[in-house]
Motif scaffolding. Structure first.
Motif, short mmCIF file in Angstrom:
data_model
loop_
_atom_site.label_atom_id
_atom_site.label_comp_id
_atom_site.label_asym_id
_atom_site.label_seq_id
_atom_site.Cartn_x
_atom_site.Cartn_y
_atom_site.Cartn_z
N ASN A 84 0.83 -1.21 0.00
CA ASN A 84 0.00 0.00 0.00
C ASN A 84 0.86 1.26 0.00
OD1 ASN A 84 -2.49 -1.13 -0.23
ND2 ASN A 84 -3.20 -0.60 1.81
N LYS A 85 1.94 1.26 0.77
CA LYS A 85 2.83 2.42 0.78
C LYS A 85 3.44 2.63 -0.60
CE LYS A 85 5.52 3.09 4.45
NZ LYS A 85 6.43 2.78 5.59
N ARG A 86 3.88 1.55 -1.22
CA ARG A 86 4.46 1.65 -2.57
C ARG A 86 3.43 2.19 -3.55
NH1 ARG A 86 7.58 -2.23 -2.29
NH2 ARG A 86 5.99 -3.85 -2.24
N PHE A 87 2.20 1.69 -3.45
CA PHE A 87 1.12 2.17 -4.32
C PHE A 87 0.90 3.67 -4.11
CE2 PHE A 87 -3.36 3.33 -4.74
CZ PHE A 87 -3.57 3.03 -6.08
N ALA A 88 0.84 4.10 -2.85
CA ALA A 88 0.59 5.51 -2.55
C ALA A 88 1.73 6.39 -3.05
CB ALA A 88 0.39 5.71 -1.04
N VAL A 89 2.97 5.98 -2.84
CA VAL A 89 4.11 6.77 -3.30
C VAL A 89 4.07 6.90 -4.82
CG1 VAL A 89 6.64 6.76 -3.57
CG2 VAL A 89 5.62 6.27 -1.33
N GLU A 90 3.84 5.80 -5.51
CA GLU A 90 3.78 5.83 -6.98
C GLU A 90 2.63 6.71 -7.47
OE1 GLU A 90 3.68 1.71 -8.15
OE2 GLU A 90 5.76 1.38 -7.54
N TYR A 91 1.49 6.61 -6.81
CA TYR A 91 0.33 7.43 -7.19
C TYR A 91 0.66 8.91 -7.00
CZ TYR A 91 -4.47 8.95 -7.78
OH TYR A 91 -5.61 9.58 -8.25
N ILE A 92 1.21 9.25 -5.86
CA ILE A 92 1.54 10.64 -5.57
C ILE A 92 2.57 11.17 -6.56
CG2 ILE A 92 2.68 12.15 -3.87
CD1 ILE A 92 1.19 10.44 -1.70
N GLU A 93 3.60 10.40 -6.83
CA GLU A 93 4.64 10.84 -7.78
C GLU A 93 4.05 11.07 -9.17
OE1 GLU A 93 7.66 7.84 -7.49
OE2 GLU A 93 8.57 8.78 -5.72
N LYS A 94 3.14 10.19 -9.59
CA LYS A 94 2.59 10.27 -10.94
C LYS A 94 1.49 11.31 -11.08
CE LYS A 94 0.69 7.37 -14.60
NZ LYS A 94 0.34 6.00 -15.01
N TYR A 95 0.58 11.37 -10.11
CA TYR A 95 -0.62 12.19 -10.25
C TYR A 95 -0.66 13.45 -9.38
CZ TYR A 95 -2.37 8.07 -12.65
OH TYR A 95 -2.52 7.01 -13.52
N ILE A 96 0.15 13.53 -8.34
CA ILE A 96 0.12 14.67 -7.43
C ILE A 96 1.55 15.15 -7.17
CG2 ILE A 96 -1.07 15.61 -5.41
CD1 ILE A 96 -2.34 12.87 -4.97
N PRO A 97 2.29 15.53 -8.19
CA PRO A 97 3.71 15.85 -8.00
C PRO A 97 3.97 17.12 -7.18
CG PRO A 97 3.02 16.38 -10.24
CD PRO A 97 1.86 15.66 -9.58
N ARG A 98 2.93 17.90 -6.90
CA ARG A 98 3.12 19.11 -6.09
C ARG A 98 3.27 18.80 -4.60
NH1 ARG A 98 -1.59 22.94 -7.70
NH2 ARG A 98 -0.50 24.38 -6.32
N VAL A 99 2.96 17.56 -4.21
CA VAL A 99 3.20 17.12 -2.84
C VAL A 99 4.20 15.97 -2.89
CG1 VAL A 99 0.92 17.87 -2.05
CG2 VAL A 99 1.26 15.49 -2.74
N LYS A 100 4.73 15.61 -1.73
CA LYS A 100 5.77 14.58 -1.71
C LYS A 100 5.55 13.64 -0.54
CE LYS A 100 10.69 13.98 -1.35
NZ LYS A 100 11.96 14.61 -1.10
N ALA A 101 5.52 12.34 -0.84
CA ALA A 101 5.45 11.34 0.21
C ALA A 101 6.82 11.23 0.87
CB ALA A 101 5.02 9.99 -0.36
N VAL A 102 6.84 11.29 2.18
CA VAL A 102 8.10 11.20 2.92
C VAL A 102 8.38 9.74 3.22
CG1 VAL A 102 9.30 11.88 5.05
CG2 VAL A 102 7.73 13.49 3.92
N SER A 103 9.58 9.31 2.92
CA SER A 103 9.98 7.93 3.15
C SER A 103 9.91 7.58 4.64
CB SER A 103 11.41 7.74 2.64
OG SER A 103 11.86 6.44 2.91
N SER A 104 9.45 6.38 4.92
CA SER A 104 9.41 5.89 6.30
C SER A 104 9.67 4.40 6.32
CB SER A 104 8.06 6.20 6.95
OG SER A 104 7.05 5.45 6.32
N GLN A 105 10.14 3.90 7.44
CA GLN A 105 10.42 2.47 7.53
C GLN A 105 9.48 1.72 8.47
OE1 GLN A 105 13.52 4.43 8.40
NE2 GLN A 105 13.96 4.61 6.24
N ALA A 106 8.84 2.40 9.40
CA ALA A 106 8.20 1.63 10.46
C ALA A 106 6.80 2.09 10.82
CB ALA A 106 9.09 1.68 11.71
#
Length: 176
Positions: A84-106
């Motif tokens: 789900n995180k990977r899906f959200a990051v890819e979606y944001i990068e592709k469709y909402i480039p004005r915002v940025k998903a912050v990487s997290s591990q846990a």
């Protein structure tokens, strides 16, 4: 268990309910802010070490139970949330480039940097609720360093996540 007036360490920015539950139960909130380098958050281990004098006995029992009883369930949960995180990051990068998903591990809570479009996450979240029906958490409620960020929960069915991301996209597109 916990003692009255005991210090409970919280790494900010964090979900506001953690603050309330600590204080409402007669404990002190001891903050160790995470450090944001413009890409991701990192623990300040020196600050954390200074503030952690001794572990909480209840937390130790919880960690032992999790590590000795929950491996299979936890592995499946981690895979699902990771997907789900990977899906959200890819979606944001592709469709909402004005915002940025912050990487997290846990965590299953995704931190999104919206500072390119707003410095006021409270107003931004209110705008999203009113214009798209999307309810997300404003970063300012998570303590120091949260302004200009929002947080979304990715531990949900994929279709619900997709719906939320589509609403976020519509809201961002409405902003000049």
């Amino acid at each position: 268990m916990f003692l009255y007036n005991e210090n409970i360490l919280i790494q900010t920015p964090v979900y506001h309910i953690f603050f309330h539950s600590v204080i409402n139960n007669g404990r002190n909130s001891l903050q160790s802010p995470l450090v944001y380098d413009g890409e991701e958050y990192h623990m300040d281990f020196e600050d954390l070490e200074r503030k952690l004098a001794e572990p909480n006995a209840f937390a130790i029992d919880g960690v032992i139970a999790a590590f000795t009883k929950g491996e299979r369930w936890l592995d499946e949960l981690r895979r699902y949330i990771s997907d789900n995180k990977r899906f959200a990051v890819e979606y944001i990068e592709k469709y909402i480039p004005r915002v940025k998903a912050v990487s997290s591990q846990a965590t299953y809570l995704m931190w999104i940097d919206c500072r390119k479009i707003t410095e006021n996450s409270v107003r931004f979240c209110k705008f999203l609720r009113e214009s798209t029906g999307l309810y997300i958490s404003e970063g300012s409620q998570y303590g120091q360093g949260g302004e200009g960020f929002v947080r979304i929960n990715v531990a949900c069915p994929r279709e619900r996540l997709r719906d939320g991301l589509e609403r976020l996209q519509r809201g961002v597109e409405m902003i000049n």
